[in-house]
Structures are given as structure tokens and as C-alpha cells.
Design an enzyme around this catalytic site. Structure first.
Site, short mmCIF file in Angstrom:
data_model
loop_
_atom_site.label_atom_id
_atom_site.label_comp_id
_atom_site.label_asym_id
_atom_site.label_seq_id
_atom_site.Cartn_x
_atom_site.Cartn_y
_atom_site.Cartn_z
N SER A 229 0.85 -1.19 0.00
CA SER A 229 0.00 0.00 0.00
C SER A 229 0.88 1.23 0.00
CB SER A 229 -0.89 0.02 1.24
OG SER A 229 -1.55 1.28 1.37
N TYR B 194 -1.64 -0.16 10.65
CA TYR B 194 -1.75 -0.57 9.24
C TYR B 194 -0.52 -0.13 8.46
CZ TYR B 194 -3.64 -1.01 4.52
OH TYR B 194 -3.85 -1.35 3.19
#
Length: 237
Positions: free
Chosen positions: A132, A146
Site C-alpha cells: 500500500s 496498518y
């Protein structure tokens, strides 16, 4: 011949979203394609029927089950690690068990999956992990855990690229920004905030991410390894 003819591919976390787009693209390109799913039985069955790929139920958070699933496939040419979860929120209030589960799936799983696949992987194989852009940039509060997992992907691919390079096996990360999936729909409540950071103010389509992955596992990318390939509309620019 299509670009992945005679190649054997496994996509971990392939029943929905980006994973499903990768499965469909690989199948169209001629690869013998298999994918795992955890709980999305209906979606997995539909995708298998549509694409001709084989669906395998396996929990990426269970290391023993995961490595057995990979070993059972025999020698692979391509491994894509797409399985992932998202836990966001105030770190002082977030359930630590949920964070640990995310670390199991987003960090431990890619490492153990890549190692197990490499044991039998054919020469000049391809390993791609879906990371990501949040590994580079986390502009919102509540995303520390995250972002931690996605930054870990970066060290993983750089290190394993060194370890497997002598066999011609490439290891790369693809780092999407906002992508129109169930997890982050293009019409979701965060879209305006996310688009405000972007040069191209829209979510990516899963097929666009699948196109980048297909290049990286194809015959023209044999010298591309240990790299982070960001596809984010300028989110991190």
C-alpha cells in the site's frame, strides 16, 4: 500465445477486489491459475466458474495451513500475495488482538508464503506482494498499525530479492493507493479526503492494479526486482 502461457500461478486472497482482478487477468493471459479464499465462498465459487481458475479455501492467518496449501501446489512460476486486512482507529482504544491478527496476515503471511513458494519455485519465478502507498505515507490519524504492516512489506521484498536473485526469481511489491473495492469503495465516506491528496482524483479500478502485477510477473520484467511499484494517482507524490 498469451504472455503467461505454460505458467502456474497462485494468488493468495483472490476471491474479491484486487485479487479477483488479478485472477481473471492471469487466466486470460494463459496461466494455470489457482487462488485462495478464507470466508468468501460464494464469491470464490463464482470467480472460479467465470475464470476457470481453481479456488482453494485457506486462512492466510494460519501459518501451518498457509504453508501446506502452498506446498501442495508443487512448483510454482508465480506467487502473488494479496490477502490482507485493514484495522484503523485510535491506537489507545484499538483491540490489540485485531492488530495482532492484522500483523499475522499482512506481515507474517507474506514472509512465510514467499519462503515456502521459493523452496520449489521454478527458475526465473515471480513473487509479488500487494502492499500500500500507506507504507510510504499515512496522512490520517488512526493508521499507525496498518502503515507499520505495509512498511514491513518494503523490507521484505528488498531482502528476498537478494536471497533469491541467483535463481532468477524476482520479488516486488505493488503499492496501490485508493482502489474501488468492498474495503474502500469509490463512493465511500472517505473519498473526498483521499482524493484531496491525489493528482488524479479518483479511485483506481482493480483491473488497473492487475495490469501492473501482470507486467511484473511476465517475460519482460526479468530484471525488475527488489522494487516498490506505486499506483496511487499521485497520493504519495
Amino acid at each position: 500465445m498469451t504472455s503467461l502461457s505454460n505458467k502456474k500461478a497462485l494468488v493468495l486472497g483472490g476471491s474479491r477486489g484486487i485479487g479477483a482482478a488479478i485472477v481473471e487477468r492471469f487466466a486470460r493471459e494463459g496461466a494455470e491459475t489457482r487462488f485462495t479464499y478464507a470466508g468468501s465462498t460464494e464469491a470464490a465459487t463464482a470467480l472460479a466458474g467465470k475464470s476457470g481458475a481453481k479456488a482453494i479455501q485457506s486462512d492466510s492467518g494460519d501459518r501451518q495451513a498457509l504453508t501446506k496449501t502452498i506446498a501442495d501446489q508443487g512448483p510454482l512460476d508465480i506467487l502473488v500475495v494479496n490477502a490482507g486486512v485493514l484495522v484503523m482507529g485510535d491506537p489507545l482504544e484499538t483491540d490489540p488482538d485485531a492488530v495482532d491478527r492484522m500483523i499475522d496476515i499482512n506481515v507474517r503471511s507474506p514472509y512465510h508464503a514467499a519462503i515456502e513458494a521459493a523452496r520449489k519455485m521454478n527458475e526465473d519465478g515471480r513473487i509479488v506482494v500487494i502492499g500500500s502507498v500507506n507504507g510510504d505515507r499515512m496522512p490520517f490519524p488512526g493508521g499507525a498499525a496498518y502503515a507499520l504492516t505495509k512498511s514491513a512489506m518494503q523490507g521484505l521484498v528488498r531482502g528476498l530479492a537478494r536471497d533469491f536473485g541467483s535463481r532468477g526469481i524476482t520479488v516486488n511489491a505493488v503499492q496501490p493507493g485508493p482502489v474501488d473495492t468492498d474495503m474502500n469503495p469509490a463512493d465511500g465516506p472517505m473519498k473526498d479526503a483521499m482524493h484531496s491528496f491525489m493528482a488524479i482524483k479518483r479511485h483506481a479500478a482493480p483491473a488497473e492494479v492487475a495490469g501492473m502485477v501482470t507486467y511484473l510477473v511476465g517475460p519482460e520484467a526479468g530484471i525488475v526486482t527488489g522494487a516498490l511499484h506505486t499506483i496511487d494517482g499521485g497520493f504519495g507524490a
